[in-house]
Motif scaffolding. Structure first.
Motif, PDB file in Angstrom:
ATOM      1  N   LEU A 205       1.318  -1.088  -0.192  1.00 27.47           N
ATOM      2  CA  LEU A 205       0.005   0.263   0.093  1.00 27.47           C
ATOM      3  C   LEU A 205       0.514   1.170  -0.105  1.00 27.47           C
ATOM      4  CD1 LEU A 205      -3.020  -1.267   2.566  1.00 27.47           C
ATOM      5  CD2 LEU A 205      -2.979  -1.233   0.114  1.00 27.47           C
ATOM      6  N   ARG A 206       1.813   0.905   0.714  1.00 28.05           N
ATOM      7  CA  ARG A 206       2.203   2.480   0.802  1.00 28.05           C
ATOM      8  C   ARG A 206       3.352   2.628  -0.735  1.00 28.05           C
ATOM      9  NH1 ARG A 206       5.162   1.436   5.338  1.00 28.05           N
ATOM     10  NH2 ARG A 206       3.444   2.593   6.925  1.00 28.05           N
ATOM     11  N   THR A 207       4.156   1.239  -0.939  1.00 27.79           N
ATOM     12  CA  THR A 207       4.514   1.898  -2.752  1.00 27.79           C
ATOM     13  C   THR A 207       3.609   1.933  -3.705  1.00 27.79           C
ATOM     14  OG1 THR A 207       4.478  -0.385  -2.727  1.00 27.79           O
ATOM     15  CG2 THR A 207       6.683   0.931  -1.288  1.00 27.79           C
ATOM     16  N   ALA A 208       2.276   1.578  -3.099  1.00 26.91           N
ATOM     17  CA  ALA A 208       1.312   1.882  -4.552  1.00 26.91           C
ATOM     18  C   ALA A 208       1.765   3.156  -5.423  1.00 26.91           C
ATOM     19  CB  ALA A 208       0.085   1.188  -4.527  1.00 26.91           C
ATOM     20  N   VAL A 209       1.902   3.586  -6.263  1.00 25.14           N
ATOM     21  CA  VAL A 209       1.877   4.769  -6.938  1.00 25.14           C
ATOM     22  C   VAL A 209       0.468   4.994  -7.520  1.00 25.14           C
ATOM     23  CG1 VAL A 209       2.892   6.373  -9.002  1.00 25.14           C
ATOM     24  CG2 VAL A 209       4.710   4.734  -7.654  1.00 25.14           C
ATOM     25  N   ASP A 210      -0.366   5.888  -6.904  1.00 30.20           N
ATOM     26  CA  ASP A 210      -1.233   6.287  -7.752  1.00 30.20           C
ATOM     27  C   ASP A 210      -1.199   8.325  -7.418  1.00 30.20           C
ATOM     28  OD1 ASP A 210      -1.432   7.650  -4.882  1.00 30.20           O
ATOM     29  OD2 ASP A 210      -3.119   5.814  -4.303  1.00 30.20           O
ATOM     30  N   ASP A 211      -0.845   8.915  -7.858  1.00 32.61           N
ATOM     31  CA  ASP A 211      -0.166  10.096  -8.230  1.00 32.61           C
ATOM     32  C   ASP A 211      -0.657  11.413  -6.887  1.00 32.61           C
ATOM     33  OD1 ASP A 211       0.455  12.011  -9.829  1.00 32.61           O
ATOM     34  OD2 ASP A 211      -1.565  12.880 -10.776  1.00 32.61           O
ATOM     35  N   LEU A 774       7.978   4.149   1.354  1.00 29.31           N
ATOM     36  CA  LEU A 774       8.726   2.926   1.919  1.00 29.31           C
ATOM     37  C   LEU A 774       9.270   3.366   2.985  1.00 29.31           C
ATOM     38  CD1 LEU A 774       9.063   0.056   1.328  1.00 29.31           C
ATOM     39  CD2 LEU A 774      11.231   0.894  -0.011  1.00 29.31           C
ATOM     40  N   GLU A 775      10.526   4.568   3.117  1.00 32.03           N
ATOM     41  CA  GLU A 775      10.857   4.803   4.901  1.00 32.03           C
ATOM     42  C   GLU A 775       9.955   5.612   5.709  1.00 32.03           C
ATOM     43  OE1 GLU A 775      13.691   4.749   4.899  1.00 32.03           O
ATOM     44  OE2 GLU A 775      14.398   3.842   3.210  1.00 32.03           O
TER      45      GLU A 775
END
Length: 813
Positions: A205-211, A774-775
């Protein structure tokens, strides 16, 4: 037990006191030595066991120190679990490492053995190694052998090998697959799966890129909710036996969706995937697939009562979604509304409001128990019938997120239904729970009772003042308890009743007249809940005053600085949340919004005018100031020995080192080949193309377009006209960060370098957003925008505009 000693300087310590002190120190050192030895011994055992595993002569494949298991009682001692297959919760051995063998050690060891599906466990103490058999009502010694007086490393290693050989035989005879399945073992089979998949889902969820647009305010909560929902779906379809075999991990979620449609109502409605629910990452899908196969192997041993017991024992995994809150012991009379309950007693409530995982858990438990579920079960308060009123409301409100403008508008509209004759103006930063709190108050019937658990930010003036004013005007408060950052309230919708409000915080208990409490400010309530008796007595006797009720005289700012610099002032500041280091600037500059919430009476402060101190000089040391204040203020106000809180006041200072270190880490991961320089780096693949120099005073903007002719305009009004769309795109991007550039005149070359540059920008943007999430940056989208500017890239809105209008194929799509 180590006891504190009171020294008598005038007499000196007695011989008995010296002996006691020496003995205490010796016992303390012995205890620390035992802790260090036990840790080293445990690490050595783990090392030896791992060596034995490498030989392949034992069936154990993993050794784990104190795994996070759910047990009916806390673990009695340090312990090692020898796993044959941890994903299947197949343990082969359990070794307890207590200091001494006691009855509670055996009872705790039996509970641990049941949690990992074993009928036996080993105890390794100072004198012996023993293996115990767990039976229904008894714990019997099976084998035992002494360790001997002198315990060398080789002797301990031989004892461990002997123990592993015995555990190897017992693991084959008494594994979980050959004995009756325990509800605690089944609970841990599900629990270990949740522990494994939740971090994987959260990272996805954290790394999902949705602009930058993401529907989850709390990623950890969203990941836990997703894992629980999939787990409950697996349990339901296994119990109903509606899911076939031979399904691959990547198709498990889709197969679950089809199988849920075959479940009876209302369980199917609460388990069906919601619109926009994120898919499982690959690793989590494989882990759930393994669990599904394990449950299928045990389907003949698993029945409804066993599943029900396991699900109810899984409540610690549900606690992050719904912490334990208030609730009736029995079914209350009248209509009952329950919001986010973790446990329900007796018959179900008339209406249940819970997040999707919690609602699914309640409905699944009701289905397994063959009792009716709640007549109304929704996921949000806004979905309740607005005209219905309830005689009993129990709720746990934990959503501290600040709703966006759209959601805030929806909540305000909902308040008009529960409070048709009133309008509420909450601060733009008001959390979501404050809207739900007002809405619940409006749903209470006349004389209805409410048991609510709220965050302690109710005591903050900006958030809690309008809420407390509503409570005082429409309700009476019978109980209020402050504990672990939460406030529990018991209210009744009888506004003018004369009653006593009982206040508690775990260490104090006060009974205050409700009519008196409702006439005072919110700060008075906070002091009554938090302050110790000596300090609260001074407030009640008017030796201290509240700034919220009567602001301090502005002309006494010099005396205020002296008071807050004293030891007693610092102690009082710790209780009221004021930083005494800021007193000088706050009072000298007259910043009313930063004034301390309490202060001594003006009569007391005026006595400090006789203290010799000039505002432009250094403040005297606190010790000297205490002596002066004791003379002018009296011993009670100058006494620094009042109880001190278990907290310290500190400035909310930013952490630039953390932000700078994080930015540097992200830069090293992403910009491995350095920053791309446009257009120079993209012209290397073209042999000596014809170039033309362009100069501009600032960023260009598109002014006019007529067929293929495009006119660009700078900030000083200068215009550039071109018939080449790729060239216009190159000019727009280049002018964002420089004032001159050389670009190719060939349209094909210009289109090629523009396309490649846009592709690189899109890739860098995606990777930057992924790394910031991610961080676990506090505000990843803001950090992305800041680093994007610092790295000298064109504004992202401009990149999207150029990709849409001037690129033959949009690389951002």
């Amino acid at each position: 037990m180590v006891t504190a000693l009171l020294f008598r300087p005038e007499q000196g310590p007695t011989q008995t006191e010296i002996s006691d002190r020496t003995g205490n120190r010796r016992r303390r050192r012995q205890c620390m030595a035992d802790e260090d030895f036990l840790q080293q011994f445990r690490e050595q055992l783990v090392h030896w066991i791992e060596q034995e595993m490498e030989t392949g002569r034992i069936p154990f494949r993993r050794v784990e120190t104190g795994p996070p298991l759910l047990t009916p009682q806390p673990p009695p001692a340090e312990h090692l679990v020898l796993w044959i297959n941890r994903a299947s919760a197949m343990a082969g051995g359990l070794i307890l490492l207590p200091r001494d063998l006691a009855e509670d050690i055996l009872e705790g060891g039996a509970a641990l053995a049941e949690a990992v599906g074993l009928d036996h466990f080993a105890v390794w103490d100072r004198q012996r190694v023993s293996i115990w058999q767990r039976q229904e009502d008894d714990i019997r010694l099976q084998q035992e052998w002494p360790l001997g007086g002198k315990q060398s490393a080789s002797a301990l290693h031989r004892a461990l090998r002997s123990l592993l050989e015995r555990l190897k035989v017992l693991s084959v005879l008494q594994s979980a697959g050959n004995t009756a399945v325990s509800s605690w073992w089944l609970t841990n089979l599900l629990h270990l799966c949740l522990l494994d998949v939740t971090p994987q889902i959260e990272q996805a969820l954290r790394t999902a890129v949705d602009d930058g647009r993401r529907p989850w305010n709390d990623l950890a909560r969203a990941a836990r909710g997703k894992a629980l929902l999939v787990l409950f779906r697996l349990v339901a379809v296994i119990h109903a036996r509606v899911l076939g075999r031979g399904i691959q991990p990547e198709k498990l979620e889709r197969a679950l969706g089809y199988a849920i449609g075959q479940l009876p109502a209302p369980i199917d409605r609460h388990l069906v995937p919601a619109e926009g629910e994120p898919p499982l990452p690959e690793a989590a899908a494989v882990r759930f697939h393994h669990l599904w196969h394990r449950l299928q192997q045990l389907e003949k041993q698993i029945n409804a009562p066993l599943l029900l017991a396991a699900l109810k024992q899984l409540t610690p995994d549900l606690a992050p979604l719904a912490p334990p809150g208030p609730g009736p012991q029995n079914r209350p009379t009248g209509r009952w509304l329950a919001v986010q309950p973790l446990a329900l007693a007796g018959d179900p409530p008339d209406a249940l409001v819970a997040d999707a995982p919690l609602a699914a858990w309640h409905t699944l438990c009701a289905w397994l128990e063959q009792r009716p579920a709640a007549a109304i079960c929704v996921n949000r308060l806004e979905e309740l019938p607005p005209q219905q009123r309830y005689e009993r409301i129990t709720a746990v409100l934990t959503d501290r997120s600040v709703p966006d403008s759209r959601l805030r508008g929806n909540k305000q509209a909902q308040l008009r239904l529960s409070w048709p004759s009133r309008r509420f103006r909450l601060a733009p930063t008001a959390p979501a729970w404050s809207y739900d709190f007002i809405h619940l108050l409006g749903l209470a019937a006349p004389a209805g009772e409410l048991q609510l658990q709220l965050p302690d930010s109710l005591l903050q003036p900006t958030i809690g003042r309008p809420l407390w004013e509503l409570v005082c005007s429409e309700f009476c408060c019978r109980e209020m308890r402050l504990e672990d950052g939460n406030i529990s309230l018991r209210l009744q919708r009888i506004p003018d009743e004369e009653t006593v409000c009982q206040l508690e915080n775990g260490t104090i208990r006060r009974d205050l007249d409700w009519n008196l409490l409702r006439q005072r400010s919110l700060r008075y309530l906070a002091c009554a809940l938090d302050w110790p008796d000596p300090l609260f007595a001074m407030l009640c006797q008017n030796e201290l005053r509240l700034t919220e009720e009567a602001p301090p005289p502005a002309e006494l700012w010099r005396e205020q600085i002296l008071f807050w610099h004293s030891s007693w002032g610092r102690n009082l500041a710790a209780w009221c949340g004021f930083n005494p280091a800021r007193a000088r600037s706050v009072f000298a500059e007259g910043r009313a919004k930063d004034l301390p919430p309490v202060y001594p009476t003006p009569e007391r402060l005026q006595a400090l005018r006789n203290v010799a101190w000039q505002p432009d000089s250094e403040l005297p040391p606190a010790r000297e100031l205490d002596e002066e204040l004791a003379f002018w203020l009296g011993e009670r106000l100058a006494d620094p020995d009042l109880p001190r809180p278990n907290r310290t006041v500190r400035e909310n200072a930013p952490a630039p080192a953390r932000q700078g270190q994080l930015a540097e880490t992200i830069r090293e991961r992403i910009l491995i080949d350095g920053l791309p320089l446009f257009p120079e780096h993209y012209l290397y693949d073209h042999y000596r193309p014809a170039l033309k120099s362009w100069r501009f005073s600032g960023p260009l903007k598109e002014k006019e377009r007529f067929f293929s002719s495009i006119e660009l305009q700078g900030p000083d009004g200068e215009s550039i006209r071109t018939d080449c769309e790729p060239l216009a795109g190159c000019l727009l991007l280049a002018s964002a960060r420089r004032q001159s550039v050389e670009l190719p005149t060939d349209p094909q070359v210009a289109a090629d370098i523009l396309q490649r540059y846009l592709h690189d920008l899109a890739r860098l943007r995606r990777e930057l957003l992924r790394q910031c999430r991610l961080e676990a940056a506090a505000a990843p989208d803001r950090l992305v925008n800041r680093l994007w500017r610092e790295w000298g890239f064109p504004p992202w809105d401009l990149v999207r505009q150029v990709a849409a209008l001037f690129s033959p194929t949009n690389p951002l799509e």
